[in-house]
Design a protein around this motif. Sequence first.
Motif, PDB file in Angstrom:
ATOM      1  N   VAL A 232       0.842  -1.205   0.000  1.00 15.27           N
ATOM      2  CA  VAL A 232       0.000   0.000   0.000  1.00 15.27           C
ATOM      3  C   VAL A 232       0.876   1.253   0.000  1.00 15.27           C
ATOM      4  N   ALA A 233       1.912   1.262   0.839  1.00 12.87           N
ATOM      5  CA  ALA A 233       2.802   2.425   0.929  1.00 12.87           C
ATOM      6  C   ALA A 233       3.539   2.666  -0.384  1.00 12.87           C
ATOM      7  N   VAL A 234       3.991   1.599  -1.006  1.00 14.46           N
ATOM      8  CA  VAL A 234       4.758   1.734  -2.252  1.00 14.46           C
ATOM      9  C   VAL A 234       3.879   2.250  -3.387  1.00 14.46           C
TER      10      VAL A 234
ATOM     11  N   LEU B  98       1.132   4.024  -3.210  1.00 13.61           N
ATOM     12  CA  LEU B  98       0.809   5.439  -2.967  1.00 13.61           C
ATOM     13  C   LEU B  98       2.005   6.341  -3.263  1.00 13.61           C
ATOM     14  N   ALA B  99       3.197   5.891  -2.877  1.00  7.38           N
ATOM     15  CA  ALA B  99       4.395   6.710  -3.102  1.00  7.38           C
ATOM     16  C   ALA B  99       4.721   6.836  -4.592  1.00  7.38           C
ATOM     17  N   VAL B 100       4.604   5.735  -5.320  1.00  4.81           N
ATOM     18  CA  VAL B 100       4.901   5.773  -6.756  1.00  4.81           C
ATOM     19  C   VAL B 100       3.907   6.660  -7.493  1.00  4.81           C
ATOM     20  N   LEU B 101       2.630   6.540  -7.178  1.00  2.00           N
ATOM     21  CA  LEU B 101       1.618   7.381  -7.828  1.00  2.00           C
ATOM     22  C   LEU B 101       1.800   8.853  -7.452  1.00  2.00           C
ATOM     23  N   HIS B 102       2.152   9.105  -6.203  1.00  4.58           N
ATOM     24  CA  HIS B 102       2.402  10.489  -5.775  1.00  4.58           C
ATOM     25  C   HIS B 102       3.550  11.096  -6.573  1.00  4.58           C
ATOM     26  N   GLY B 103       4.562  10.300  -6.859  1.00  2.00           N
ATOM     27  CA  GLY B 103       5.689  10.785  -7.650  1.00  2.00           C
ATOM     28  C   GLY B 103       5.324  11.129  -9.074  1.00  2.00           C
ATOM     29  N   GLN B 104       4.200  10.604  -9.560  1.00  2.00           N
ATOM     30  CA  GLN B 104       3.723  10.892 -10.915  1.00  2.00           C
ATOM     31  C   GLN B 104       2.616  11.951 -10.920  1.00  2.00           C
ATOM     32  N   GLY B 105       2.366  12.550  -9.760  1.00  2.00           N
ATOM     33  CA  GLY B 105       1.335  13.578  -9.684  1.00  2.00           C
ATOM     34  C   GLY B 105      -0.026  13.067  -9.287  1.00  2.00           C
TER      35      GLY B 105
END
Length: 519
Positions: A198-200, A202-209
């Motif tokens: 779940v953390a990964v 969310l973090a990857v999508l956050h990095g793409q905006g």
Amino acid sequence: MTDLFIKGSILALFFAVTIYIGFYCRRHATDVNSFVLGGRSVGPWLTAFAYGTSYFSAVVFVGYAGQFGWKYGIAATWAGIGNALLGSLLAWAILGRRTRVMTQHLDSATMPQFFGARFESRGLKLAASTIIFVFLIPYTASLYNGLSRLFAMAFHIDYSVCVIVMAVLTGIYVVAGGYMAAAINDFVQGIIMLVGIVAVVLAVLHGQGGFREALDALAQVSDPAVSDAPGVFASFFGPDATGLLGVVLLTSLGTWGLPQMVQKFYAIRSEKAIDKGMLISTLFALVVSGGCYFLGGFGRLFTTSEVVAAQGYDSIIPTMLSGLPTVLIAVVVVLVLSASMSTLSSLVLTSSSTLTLDFLKDTIVKDMDEKRQILVIRLLIVAFVAISVILALIQYSSNVTFIAQLMGVSWGALAGAFLAPFLYGLYWKRTTKAACYVCFVFSTVVMLANVLVGDRFPALLQSPINAGAFCMLAGLVIVPVVSLLTRPPQADHVETVFSCYDRQVVVKAKESIGDQNPN
């Protein structure tokens, strides 16, 4: 230096907990039943997490998520949904209770023992144990490669060191505590996997905006070698719905015939626990597997076709994660380490117990008492871990570079050989041992031929994934057809076997008099 200390500390804590659990459970592993099945007293939470963590490893997180996310885009998420609904929910609903009841009735601790007792055939038991031994080995070797890439990214450690450390730690806690140690560790590792994925994501999508921006960017990606349709990698079914269906079938339906998965039903405490375990297992698969494939679907935003061609599909997920914060990278490493160690422990315990109880005992070594059986199982666990390490190192330097290829061959052969005979054996009295033999031979021959002369197969079946799915579906036809064409089993034996489902339960009536005057 601080980053390395944080990663190392988290890893050291994980290792310490793992080893402690192994030695804590040592006192409970005093006989074969306790060592191999946890005394058939494992609760629903432990069983569900053991099922899920054995299901998903670095093979899925790095190999399958990377390869199929690249091929099918966001549509690869269907594989995770299939794993949850077909591989977990239906598997528990259809196989769980009957497996638990009949295996205890037949006093079988392994799948080969089940076949031997169910069909009164020592030859069938030996054939099944041989297939398990041969085809679980490449699966164990496939577990290490994805893990090594993540360790190299996070710690810059040599591949051979990663392999040996993981193998030694897994071997220690399984040898010490057997099935119960593996199950408790699976529970701890499963929690890490749930939080980590779940953390990964969310973090990857956050990095793409964010999700919408990432999906829009994926819709702009094109690859003429795959499809000319615009936005195909962000579409509902992707560029190849047929190929995706093969992935869903093999990775989902395949669990029904894998001995290391089915054996989890042998050990669960009660029929009531199966209902709760089914729900827990399904939710676990939906989050972990669905999250892995969903994450892999965005792989084309982080690398290029040229890089993938040079470094392989297994490089996609590590590349996606390389830009994460230090703590998250440490969590990812522990996540994949957890997934791989739990699967490896299940595989080596299954292989060693099968070889000891179904092949060596009463065949090569006569009158093997329980103490000696446990000793032999422990020695074989060490041997299988060592073999898997050797094969992993050989595989790393050979041209067999894709995790999915090794896993596809193993899953295809095992699930193709066992799924239909096991399923029909639980439900259909007319199933014959001849049908089981034919299914065993058919699937092993097809999968071996796929490895050796796969280029001569029809285009659709040249992939080990599709060939494995074909073997499973073919077995569902082969077993009933051959059973109807061959001599039926002994009626008295069949009735004795199926009598376990007919146990009568006496209960007190709520009303002692009832309605005496219906008019």
